[in-house]
Design an enzyme around this catalytic site. Sequence first.
Site, PDB file in Angstrom:
ATOM      1  CB  ALA A 202      -1.021  -0.009   1.125  1.00  0.00           C
ATOM      2  CB  CYS A 203      -0.265   4.659   1.066  1.00  0.00           C
ATOM      3  SG  CYS A 203      -2.007   4.477   0.618  1.00  0.00           S
ATOM      4  CG  HIS A 204       4.337   2.015   3.712  1.00  0.00           C
ATOM      5  ND1 HIS A 204       3.183   1.276   3.649  1.00  0.00           N
ATOM      6  CD2 HIS A 204       5.325   1.140   4.019  1.00  0.00           C
ATOM      7  CE1 HIS A 204       3.461   0.003   3.914  1.00  0.00           C
ATOM      8  NE2 HIS A 204       4.752  -0.102   4.137  1.00  0.00           N
ATOM      9  CG  MET A 205       5.026  -0.757  -0.083  1.00  0.00           C
ATOM     10  SD  MET A 205       6.488  -1.089   0.928  1.00  0.00           S
ATOM     11  CE  MET A 205       7.617  -1.711  -0.308  1.00  0.00           C
TER      12      MET A 205
END
EC number: 2.3.1.217
Length: 391
Positions: A165-168
């Site tokens: 998800a978003c932090h990658m």
Amino acid sequence: MAMISLQAMRKAQRAQGPATILAVGTANPPNLYEQDTYPDYYFRVTNSEHKQELKNKFRLMCEKTMVKRRYLYLTPEILKERPKLCSYMEPSFDDRQDIVVEEVPKLAAEAAENAIKEWGGDKSAITHLVFCSISGIDMPGADYRLAQLLGLPLAVNRLMLYSQACHMGAAMLRIAKDIAENNRSARVLVVACEITVLSFRGPDERDFQALAGQAGFGDGAGAMIVGADPVLGVERPLYHIMSATQTTVPESEKAVGGHLREVGLTFHFFNQLPAIIADNVGNSLAEAFEPIGIKDWNNIFWVAHPGNWAIMDAIETKLGLEQSKLATARHVFSEFGNMQSATVYFVMDELRKRSAAENRATTGDGLRWGVLFGFGPGISIETVVLQSVPL
């Protein structure tokens, strides 16, 4: 013949300078959906027009996102062919999987080709591929399919990261930094691609968290070329990656998350999510910039994953940021929605282009130092310290 020492061998293997972002590329599906008409479209294609009261609530949710438009892969024609995707909780994983296994690598390849074109190097010089996506799990993986589509060398070192998800988007730069600085002449192709096929579903009065996802998520792919010791006159640095760290907020795993089920991917969000992120960003900043001596967060440029409008508001208030600091992130969010891991690459692309268009002194809005932030399930916070280059 004298044997080379281990120290000399390691020195020969390592690059001399820091990892550097050498190019950025982005891509979206061709289907553009305006936010003000999306509620009508969404309730029509999911055969839910009889749920007028819920539709009115969804329209208000769409307005509150501050998103103006989004690009999405799914079309009425595709949904008509695969009607299970339009139900709320009908088992439909096979239909979803059939789409993403093919389409995630294709969209990723578009962004990668754009980055490679800007970089100007030959594909044969790409030594590593780091690829992330929430969807497209298969064997061989999406990384293999992407390498095939791009015609990368058979010896390219591939790393595939699923369901993060978003932090990658930020996390992959942390990985690319370690690869580039520890492998002389390495050129790392970093790609993030997200398509919301797994999470698209019809509306239900009991699940407003699912509706929130339908109101804010978009599809997109971002790519970068990362390497150390740029070839003068050939490669054009954009930003140097000076440090990259990850931290996990304790006891926050229930604040945001997703679950892969027969019905596809389901999400949950807690209302306290913006406050949790804002309360912990300051510590990450302080630790990252202590060696540089910066304590005023208005003295750095910002490349932040937007998440949503409330998260940006909370960070801005907590850190006392000027409105201009998150303006680029807000612009990208309003024009594309939350594209999860790929979003922060769009923010960086917008920042460097805007800096050039406004005749700023550097790629960082005229400033030397900046931060690239990513946050996602965990809650995981990625903090990447960047140094801009003169324009």
